[in-house]
Scaffold this active site. Structure first.
Site, PDB file in Angstrom:
ATOM      1  N   GLU A   1       1.062  -1.404   0.208  1.00 40.60           N
ATOM      2  CA  GLU A   1      -0.038  -0.151   0.220  1.00 40.60           C
ATOM      3  C   GLU A   1       1.285   1.172  -0.011  1.00 40.60           C
ATOM      4  OE1 GLU A   1      -3.649   1.498   2.682  1.00 40.60           O
ATOM      5  OE2 GLU A   1      -2.317   0.033   3.907  1.00 40.60           O
TER       6      GLU A   1
ATOM      7  N   LYS B   1      -9.203   3.422  -2.204  1.00 43.74           N
ATOM      8  CA  LYS B   1      -9.909   2.394  -1.443  1.00 43.74           C
ATOM      9  C   LYS B   1     -11.090   3.384  -0.124  1.00 43.74           C
ATOM     10  CE  LYS B   1      -7.125   0.594   3.221  1.00 43.74           C
ATOM     11  NZ  LYS B   1      -5.997   0.596   4.073  1.00 43.74           N
TER      12      LYS B   1
ATOM     13  N   CYS C   1      -5.134  -3.164   2.040  1.00 39.87           N
ATOM     14  CA  CYS C   1      -5.438  -3.125   3.568  1.00 39.87           C
ATOM     15  C   CYS C   1      -6.407  -3.801   4.666  1.00 39.87           C
ATOM     16  CB  CYS C   1      -4.506  -2.270   4.214  1.00 39.87           C
ATOM     17  SG  CYS C   1      -3.652  -2.649   5.676  1.00 39.87           S
TER      18      CYS C   1
ATOM     19  N   PRO D   1      23.458   3.260  28.216  1.00 40.94           N
ATOM     20  CA  PRO D   1      23.162   3.171  29.779  1.00 40.94           C
ATOM     21  C   PRO D   1      22.875   2.324  29.973  1.00 40.94           C
ATOM     22  CG  PRO D   1      22.573   5.512  29.004  1.00 40.94           C
ATOM     23  CD  PRO D   1      22.260   4.014  27.765  1.00 40.94           C
ATOM     24  N   LEU D   2      23.982   1.307  30.409  1.00 38.95           N
ATOM     25  CA  LEU D   2      23.825   0.003  30.388  1.00 38.95           C
ATOM     26  C   LEU D   2      23.878  -0.222  32.284  1.00 38.95           C
ATOM     27  CD1 LEU D   2      23.183  -3.169  29.592  1.00 38.95           C
ATOM     28  CD2 LEU D   2      26.195  -3.421  29.444  1.00 38.95           C
ATOM     29  N   SER D   3      22.885  -0.974  32.930  1.00 39.02           N
ATOM     30  CA  SER D   3      22.627  -0.973  34.213  1.00 39.02           C
ATOM     31  C   SER D   3      23.198  -1.725  35.087  1.00 39.02           C
ATOM     32  CB  SER D   3      21.418   0.047  34.836  1.00 39.02           C
ATOM     33  OG  SER D   3      20.201  -0.927  34.610  1.00 39.02           O
TER      34      SER D   3
ATOM     35  N   GLY E   1      20.927  -4.041  34.949  1.00 38.62           N
ATOM     36  CA  GLY E   1      18.985  -4.564  34.967  1.00 38.62           C
ATOM     37  C   GLY E   1      18.663  -5.108  33.234  1.00 38.62           C
ATOM     38  N   ALA E   2      17.684  -5.362  33.599  1.00 38.25           N
ATOM     39  CA  ALA E   2      16.941  -6.109  32.848  1.00 38.25           C
ATOM     40  C   ALA E   2      16.428  -5.595  31.285  1.00 38.25           C
ATOM     41  CB  ALA E   2      14.656  -6.567  33.819  1.00 38.25           C
TER      42      ALA E   2
ATOM     43  N   SER F   1      17.768  -2.408  30.448  1.00 35.17           N
ATOM     44  CA  SER F   1      18.657  -1.640  29.779  1.00 35.17           C
ATOM     45  C   SER F   1      20.116  -3.541  28.973  1.00 35.17           C
ATOM     46  CB  SER F   1      20.022  -1.614  30.567  1.00 35.17           C
ATOM     47  OG  SER F   1      20.680  -2.102  31.660  1.00 35.17           O
TER      48      SER F   1
END
Length: 727
Positions: free
Chosen positions: A44, A113, A174, A354-356, A358-359, A361
């Protein structure tokens, strides 16, 4: 036998980039013709890109689409093949979303359409008008430049089908497939055997099966060939169009394209015997009866044969087992492909996260790692376009290119652990280990000095120094101290993203990745302008529950084994001091679990429940565990903090759309951001219901006791012996 070879495709278009889009359109036609196909279906609005949004209101956009169509018609692209092209067209005073059906350098008909997508992420009624004239085809005057170029003044415009010498073909665009009365039902009764659905459908977790069931149902009950074409990739916004172009014959999938891919063009071919459609329809008595009394649909005659007679050079496509990805695979592949498109089209040189430890990041880091693996795999498979993009982004010397995902990640992915006195050694080590497994360039920095400097400045200005609550401070002091740390991390992240390439003698800039999930956004459990504020966020519309499942999967399937330890750790922001008798935990801070947040989110958005409706529904769902009063307190608590924090959604980082209960304010979840957070009318109604339910319970208990004393056959109320039982 009437043998027909058809081609549909996934195209990675880019809104408003006509050169890019035309290149892909032409490549798909060339591949279709090389395979011997006589029908080619594209997605489309493929010429402009689906996501042009308010650019559709510009006359330039429509004019450029006509210029591109002219180029296709003047070349040999449509010679011997029916091509369906998607583009906007203005007829009179109205703008329509159209499929332009062309063959042999002529436009056979234009199909506007009729039912526009206008919910969720879709706003088609803002830009287009729905075609409402079902009983006629109008003569549409072609623009002068087009008319002179192709020697064709007018073309049939409207709802109808093309009657070839040996079959009938029609477009269904669609959203029309999902309408209560879809056009294909009426068209099938009129003898149409091939349906072409040009689509612009985005990825959403666990959604593909709903779409495929609609295709299968369309031909299972009426017979026919259903062709489906879709965009695939990020065309400039929050959505990832997830391809899966396919061909269905009489309810069976006979050809299926990929759902996630780094390719710009993927052509799907199917070889069909149309006599199988005629035979199938002839075996359905109800179809025969309804066809004999059908409402007539207008048609356009095309003096061409599409089919071939029986020969052994064609191998008929047989039924296939449908390919589905697990939700965990969808989280890896969808956002991974979206990130790659965004990276290569933005001009950036890589990502900074920014990697902390934790789950959330860690999930983002794993998705970037998956992206790097996909790039190296696609290069190994011979994709020269992916190779060229990877060489440019990774800034490889002449003759070199990525052959190892970890080496590639080292070039394009920075991670930084921004620890403080409140951070634990466990999260620091998890962040370092994961970065090493992915191959990222990892930094470890302590922000205590910057925090201390700001606190000293504050003390100099005010004469006071805030303390954490655990050290005797107030709630305001406690929150302020947490926010300082969070906002410093955001500022530092953007500084590093702009300057680290310079430090390493590289050109360009890095995109900062955010890592807040959909549940935190819904509850507002994030600091405004902290590390949730970034350039883009690949998990902003994914629930914590799904992310934890993804981490377990990725530990085994992506080779990042440290993710198992990340997933097992309790979620914590690590913004308050760790003491022997205290450790900050997300779910304690929020006053609700992530599982409960997912329930609230789905009730609020998908089931459109306000406070009272949510309370009533949750009394049934949670009634075996909680009293009505306890359910009421939970509902009130959620709506209080949802409304207090709703303003944060107005500055939410653009996020990959993956979940149907996303609170994203910009496109998907349109609500006010200034509420009366006491909800006085609604909460009063909930209190009245609780009182009524408590009164009913007392009456039921008394009635049960009386019946029991009398030795009668009384009916005992469910859970009447348990004060916490349900209603």
């Amino acid at each position: 036998m009437r043998l027909l070879k058809v081609a549909t495709c996934n195209l990675n278009q880019w809104a408003m980039d006509f050169d890019c889009n035309m290149k892909n359109v032409k490549e798909s036609i060339a591949e279709a013709k090389a395979a011997g196909a006589v029908i080619r279906l594209g997605p489309e609005l493929e010429i402009t890109g689906y996501g042009c949004e308010d650019h559709f209101l510009e006359l330039d956009t429509v004019a450029h689409a006509w210029e591109c169509l002219k180029e296709l018609l003047l070349g040999d692209w449509t010679d011997g093949i029916l091509c369906s092209f998607g583009m906007p067209i203005i007829k009179g005073s109205e703008r329509y979303n159209c499929q332009v059906l062309c063959m042999n350098r002529k436009i056979i008909m234009i199909r506007p359409k009729m039912w526009l997508a206008n919910d969720g992420n879709y706003r088609e009624l803002r830009w287009f008008t729905a075609w409402k004239q079902k009983n006629q085809l109008d003569d549409f005057q072609l623009p002068t430049e087009i008319s002179e170029a192709v020697s064709q003044k007018t073309v049939p415009f409207g709802y109808g089908y093309i009657q070839f010498l040996d079959t009938a073909v029609a477009a269904e665009v669609c959203e029309e497939l999902f309408a209560p009365l879809p056009p294909h039902a009426e068209l099938a009764l009129n003898g149409v055997e091939v349906f072409m659905n040009a689509s612009g459908s985005h990825h959403q977790l666990r959604k593909l099966d709903v779409r495929l069931r609609a295709f299968i149902g369309a031909t299972y009950y009426r017979g026919g060939v259903y062709m489906y074409s879709n965009h695939q990739g990020c065309d400039g916004g929050r959505l990832y169009y997830d391809g899966c172009s396919c061909v269905i014959v009489n309810g069976d999938m006979v050809s299926q394209g990929s759902q996630f891919s780094l390719k710009d063009v993927e052509v799907v071919i199917a070889e069909i015997d149309l006599d199988a459609v005629a035979s199938y329809r002839g075996s359905i008595s109800s179809f025969q009866e309804q066809a004999s009394a059908k409402p007539k649909v207008p048609s356009v005659a095309a003096p061409y044969n599409l089919c071939q007679s029986f020969h052994l050079r064609m191998c008929l496509s047989g039924p296939l087992k449908i390919k589905y990805h697990s939700p965990e695979e969808e989280i890896a592949l969808g956002p991974g492909c979206w990130l790659w498109d965004y990276l290569r089209r933005s001009g950036a040189s890589g990502f900074l996260l920014p990697l902390s430890g934790g789950a959330d990041s860690s999930s983002v880091a794993a998705i970037v790692g998956c992206m790097c693996q996909l790039v190296v795999k696609e290069i190994a498979n011979g994709d020269e376009r992916v190779k060229a993009d990877a060489i440019r982004i990774g800034q490889y010397a002449d003759g070199l290119y990525p052959t190892d995902s970890k080496e590639f990640a080292k070039r394009i992915f920075y991670t930084v652990y921004m620890g403080s006195e409140n951070s634990s050694e466990a999260t620091r080590s998890r962040a370092k280990l994961l970065a090493d497994e992915i191959g990222a360039w990892h930094l470890d920095v302590c922000i205590d000095g910057v925090v201390s400097a700001l606190l000293s400045l504050f003390e100099k200005l005010t004469g006071k120094r805030p303390r954490y609550k655990i050290d005797g401070g107030s709630s305001a002091e406690n929150l302020g101290l947490q926010n300082i740390q969070a906002r410093i991390r955001m500022v530092l992240a953007f500084m590093l993203a702009s300057l680290l390439p310079w430090v390493h003698n590289k050109s360009g800039f890095y995109l900062v990745l955010g890592s807040s999930n959909v549940d935190e956004g819904l509850r507002g459990y994030l600091t405004k302008y902290d590390c949730s504020s970034a350039d883009i966020n690949p998990i902003g519309s994914i629930s914590k529950q799904d992310l934890r499942s993804f981490l377990r999967w990725a530990a085994n399937h992506l080779g990042f084994s440290s993710l198992a330890e990340v997933e097992a750790a309790p979620p914590t922001a690590e913004l308050e001091p760790i003491r022997s008798n205290y450790s900050q935990l997300d779910e304690v801070d929020m006053g609700m679990t992530y599982e409960e947040l997912s329930v609230y989110g789905r009730m609020r958005k998908i089931f459109r429940a306000g406070p009272v409706s949510m309370f009533q529904n949750l009394c049934y769902r949670w009634g075996t565990k909680l009293t009505p009063a306890e359910v009421a307190e939970k509902v009130k608590h959620f709506f209080k903090y949802y409304s207090i924090n709703r303003h944060k959604m107005t500055v939410l980082t653009p996020s990959y759309h993956a979940e149907s209960y996303s609170p994203e304010d910009n496109r998907f979840d349109l609500r006010q951001f200034l509420y009366n957070v006491r909800w006085p009318f609604q909460f009063r109604k909930i209190d009245e219901l609780v009182q009524k339910l408590d009164g009913d319970k007392i009456v039921m208990k008394e009635s049960t006791a009386s019946t029991s004393d009398g030795g009668g056959m009384g009916v005992v109320a469910a859970g009447s012996g348990d004060p916490k039982a349900g209603v």
